[in-house]
Design a protein around this motif. Structure first.
Motif, PDB file in Angstrom:
ATOM      1  N   ARG A  61       0.851  -1.196   0.000  1.00  0.00           N
ATOM      2  CA  ARG A  61       0.000   0.000   0.000  1.00  0.00           C
ATOM      3  C   ARG A  61       0.878   1.234   0.000  1.00  0.00           C
ATOM      4  O   ARG A  61       1.944   1.251   0.609  1.00  0.00           O
ATOM      5  CB  ARG A  61      -0.887   0.002   1.241  1.00  0.00           C
ATOM      6  N   GLN A  62       0.433   2.266  -0.675  1.00  0.00           N
ATOM      7  CA  GLN A  62       1.179   3.530  -0.696  1.00  0.00           C
ATOM      8  C   GLN A  62       0.196   4.689  -0.786  1.00  0.00           C
ATOM      9  O   GLN A  62      -0.725   4.667  -1.608  1.00  0.00           O
ATOM     10  CB  GLN A  62       2.144   3.579  -1.879  1.00  0.00           C
ATOM     11  N   PRO A  75       5.811  25.988  -3.351  1.00  0.00           N
ATOM     12  CA  PRO A  75       5.580  24.577  -3.670  1.00  0.00           C
ATOM     13  C   PRO A  75       5.402  23.740  -2.404  1.00  0.00           C
ATOM     14  O   PRO A  75       6.117  23.935  -1.421  1.00  0.00           O
ATOM     15  CB  PRO A  75       6.854  24.165  -4.423  1.00  0.00           C
ATOM     16  N   PRO A  76       4.464  22.809  -2.383  1.00  0.00           N
ATOM     17  CA  PRO A  76       4.219  22.001  -1.184  1.00  0.00           C
ATOM     18  C   PRO A  76       5.250  20.888  -1.006  1.00  0.00           C
ATOM     19  O   PRO A  76       5.967  20.526  -1.940  1.00  0.00           O
ATOM     20  CB  PRO A  76       2.828  21.411  -1.435  1.00  0.00           C
ATOM     21  N   ASP A  77       5.299  20.354   0.188  1.00  0.00           N
ATOM     22  CA  ASP A  77       6.143  19.195   0.486  1.00  0.00           C
ATOM     23  C   ASP A  77       5.366  17.926   0.133  1.00  0.00           C
ATOM     24  O   ASP A  77       4.125  17.940   0.047  1.00  0.00           O
ATOM     25  CB  ASP A  77       6.519  19.174   1.963  1.00  0.00           C
ATOM     26  N   LEU A  78       6.082  16.829  -0.038  1.00  0.00           N
ATOM     27  CA  LEU A  78       5.457  15.549  -0.353  1.00  0.00           C
ATOM     28  C   LEU A  78       5.455  14.652   0.880  1.00  0.00           C
ATOM     29  O   LEU A  78       6.515  14.307   1.407  1.00  0.00           O
ATOM     30  CB  LEU A  78       6.208  14.850  -1.491  1.00  0.00           C
ATOM     31  N   PHE A  79       4.271  14.289   1.326  1.00  0.00           N
ATOM     32  CA  PHE A  79       4.101  13.337   2.423  1.00  0.00           C
ATOM     33  C   PHE A  79       3.797  11.972   1.814  1.00  0.00           C
ATOM     34  O   PHE A  79       2.923  11.859   0.946  1.00  0.00           O
ATOM     35  CB  PHE A  79       2.942  13.755   3.338  1.00  0.00           C
ATOM     36  N   ARG A  80       4.507  10.961   2.292  1.00  0.00           N
ATOM     37  CA  ARG A  80       4.297   9.631   1.715  1.00  0.00           C
ATOM     38  C   ARG A  80       4.423   8.553   2.788  1.00  0.00           C
ATOM     39  O   ARG A  80       5.306   8.603   3.640  1.00  0.00           O
ATOM     40  CB  ARG A  80       5.313   9.366   0.599  1.00  0.00           C
ATOM     41  N   LEU A  81       3.532   7.594   2.731  1.00  0.00           N
ATOM     42  CA  LEU A  81       3.580   6.425   3.607  1.00  0.00           C
ATOM     43  C   LEU A  81       3.561   5.192   2.713  1.00  0.00           C
ATOM     44  O   LEU A  81       2.593   4.956   1.992  1.00  0.00           O
ATOM     45  CB  LEU A  81       2.394   6.399   4.577  1.00  0.00           C
ATOM     46  N   VAL A  82       4.654   4.425   2.749  1.00  0.00           N
ATOM     47  CA  VAL A  82       4.790   3.220   1.930  1.00  0.00           C
ATOM     48  C   VAL A  82       4.820   2.011   2.857  1.00  0.00           C
ATOM     49  O   VAL A  82       5.662   1.938   3.761  1.00  0.00           O
ATOM     50  CB  VAL A  82       6.078   3.265   1.074  1.00  0.00           C
ATOM     51  N   THR A  92       5.672  -3.380   7.258  1.00  0.00           N
ATOM     52  CA  THR A  92       6.273  -2.223   7.917  1.00  0.00           C
ATOM     53  C   THR A  92       6.066  -1.002   7.041  1.00  0.00           C
ATOM     54  O   THR A  92       6.241  -1.070   5.820  1.00  0.00           O
ATOM     55  CB  THR A  92       7.776  -2.439   8.150  1.00  0.00           C
ATOM     56  N   GLY A  93       5.685   0.098   7.663  1.00  0.00           N
ATOM     57  CA  GLY A  93       5.461   1.328   6.913  1.00  0.00           C
ATOM     58  C   GLY A  93       6.609   2.305   7.079  1.00  0.00           C
ATOM     59  O   GLY A  93       7.190   2.417   8.164  1.00  0.00           O
ATOM     60  N   GLU A  94       6.925   3.013   6.012  1.00  0.00           N
ATOM     61  CA  GLU A  94       7.950   4.063   6.060  1.00  0.00           C
ATOM     62  C   GLU A  94       7.277   5.400   5.769  1.00  0.00           C
ATOM     63  O   GLU A  94       6.747   5.618   4.680  1.00  0.00           O
ATOM     64  CB  GLU A  94       9.060   3.808   5.051  1.00  0.00           C
ATOM     65  N   LEU A  95       7.300   6.265   6.773  1.00  0.00           N
ATOM     66  CA  LEU A  95       6.717   7.598   6.650  1.00  0.00           C
ATOM     67  C   LEU A  95       7.827   8.590   6.317  1.00  0.00           C
ATOM     68  O   LEU A  95       8.821   8.679   7.041  1.00  0.00           O
ATOM     69  CB  LEU A  95       6.026   7.984   7.962  1.00  0.00           C
ATOM     70  N   THR A  96       7.666   9.338   5.230  1.00  0.00           N
ATOM     71  CA  THR A  96       8.675  10.328   4.842  1.00  0.00           C
ATOM     72  C   THR A  96       8.008  11.638   4.442  1.00  0.00           C
ATOM     73  O   THR A  96       6.863  11.655   3.975  1.00  0.00           O
ATOM     74  CB  THR A  96       9.533   9.841   3.650  1.00  0.00           C
ATOM     75  N   PHE A 136      -8.670  -2.774   8.954  1.00  0.00           N
ATOM     76  CA  PHE A 136      -8.369  -1.629   9.812  1.00  0.00           C
ATOM     77  C   PHE A 136      -7.010  -1.027   9.475  1.00  0.00           C
ATOM     78  O   PHE A 136      -6.869   0.204   9.382  1.00  0.00           O
ATOM     79  CB  PHE A 136      -8.397  -2.059  11.281  1.00  0.00           C
ATOM     80  N   VAL A 137      -5.990  -1.863   9.299  1.00  0.00           N
ATOM     81  CA  VAL A 137      -4.646  -1.371   8.974  1.00  0.00           C
ATOM     82  C   VAL A 137      -4.661  -0.615   7.644  1.00  0.00           C
ATOM     83  O   VAL A 137      -4.074   0.472   7.525  1.00  0.00           O
ATOM     84  CB  VAL A 137      -3.627  -2.527   8.932  1.00  0.00           C
ATOM     85  N   LEU A 138      -5.333  -1.164   6.652  1.00  0.00           N
ATOM     86  CA  LEU A 138      -5.399  -0.497   5.346  1.00  0.00           C
ATOM     87  C   LEU A 138      -6.138   0.839   5.453  1.00  0.00           C
ATOM     88  O   LEU A 138      -5.753   1.824   4.814  1.00  0.00           O
ATOM     89  CB  LEU A 138      -6.091  -1.404   4.327  1.00  0.00           C
ATOM     90  N   ARG A 139      -7.183   0.879   6.259  1.00  0.00           N
ATOM     91  CA  ARG A 139      -7.917   2.141   6.449  1.00  0.00           C
ATOM     92  C   ARG A 139      -7.053   3.175   7.152  1.00  0.00           C
ATOM     93  O   ARG A 139      -7.096   4.367   6.825  1.00  0.00           O
ATOM     94  CB  ARG A 139      -9.203   1.877   7.237  1.00  0.00           C
ATOM     95  N   ARG A 140      -6.256   2.718   8.116  1.00  0.00           N
ATOM     96  CA  ARG A 140      -5.340   3.629   8.815  1.00  0.00           C
ATOM     97  C   ARG A 140      -4.334   4.236   7.837  1.00  0.00           C
ATOM     98  O   ARG A 140      -4.025   5.431   7.903  1.00  0.00           O
ATOM     99  CB  ARG A 140      -4.601   2.877   9.924  1.00  0.00           C
ATOM    100  N   ILE A 141      -3.835   3.408   6.941  1.00  0.00           N
ATOM    101  CA  ILE A 141      -2.861   3.892   5.952  1.00  0.00           C
ATOM    102  C   ILE A 141      -3.530   4.886   5.009  1.00  0.00           C
ATOM    103  O   ILE A 141      -2.997   5.971   4.748  1.00  0.00           O
ATOM    104  CB  ILE A 141      -2.264   2.713   5.169  1.00  0.00           C
ATOM    105  N   ASP A 142      -4.699   4.526   4.500  1.00  0.00           N
ATOM    106  CA  ASP A 142      -5.395   5.379   3.529  1.00  0.00           C
ATOM    107  C   ASP A 142      -5.783   6.734   4.109  1.00  0.00           C
ATOM    108  O   ASP A 142      -5.885   7.726   3.386  1.00  0.00           O
ATOM    109  CB  ASP A 142      -6.645   4.667   3.009  1.00  0.00           C
TER     110      ASP A 142
END
Length: 210
Positions: A61-62, A75-82, A92-96, A136-142
């Motif tokens: 999921r990303q 210009p905005p910053d890019l928030f990403r959770l992979v 495991t998720g990587e938040l950047t 639930f985990v997928l909803r948290r990510i989304d």
């Protein structure tokens, strides 16, 4: 008679040794014709069917969101959770956060338990099924970058300084309080660990304010 046997014995010996000598010569010549090492040569390995990517590194999921953070304008910053792993409940998720120049200004690892822990507040039974947990985990990510999680100012003028926060001191805190346009990003880690981070122009890095 003795003379006869003396002459005959060498001839018999020569005859008995002839077959092995001929056989050795034949093997040697055959090998010479095939070339050195030909009999032991193996075909090149077939790597066309080898797996290119391990399942442990598959992206499950990303989510991405662009929002101002390091600057209030421009210009905005890019928030990403992979989120990567062999399965939703083992990933495991990587938040950047990446600024407009392409520099990563924040990175944090979120384990599957970090994302699932707050499920206990929504459970209507003593336990949850695997399907419920995955959903639930997928909803948290989304829903990790909802607009309501970004707020200004990052530190209100009436908010008291909290000691014990890593990389935070009174000087940085006071500087952020004087910046009404500083943007805070709030997210939940674990069951109740609600965090707020902001960009500190004074320190030139992302800091945790709560």
């Amino acid at each position: 008679m003795k003379v006869f046997w003396i002459v005959l014995l060498p001839l018999l010996a020569a005859c008995n040794s002839t077959p092995s000598a001929v056989n050795e010569g034949t093997v040697s010549r055959a090998a010479d014709r095939q070339g050195p090492g030909t009999a032991q040569a193996l075909p090149a390995p077939d790597t066309a069917r080898a797996k290119a990517v391990s399942a442990l590194h598959d992206t499950l999921r990303q989510v991405r969101e662009r929002h101002n953070f390091s600057h209030s304008a421009g210009p905005p910053d890019l928030f990403r959770l992979v989120f990567r792993g062999p399965s939703i409940l083992e990933g495991t998720g990587e938040l950047t956060i990446t600024d407009p120049t392409g520099q990563v200004i924040f990175r944090e690892i979120l384990t599957e338990p970090d994302l699932e822990a707050s499920l206990v507040y929504e459970m209507k039974a003593p336990s949850a099924t695997r399907s419920d947990r995955e959903t639930f985990v997928l909803r948290r990510i989304d829903r990790f970058f909802l607009p309501s999680q970004f707020h200004t100012p990052a530190v209100m003028t009436t908010m008291p300084f909290r000691s014990g926060i890593e990389n935070m001191n009174r000087t940085i805190w006071s500087d952020l309080q004087k910046r009404p346009d500083a943007i805070g990003f709030e997210y939940l880690k674990g069951k109740e660990d609600r965090r707020v981070i902001a960009w500190s122009p004074l320190k030139k890095q992302t800091v945790r304010v709560r």
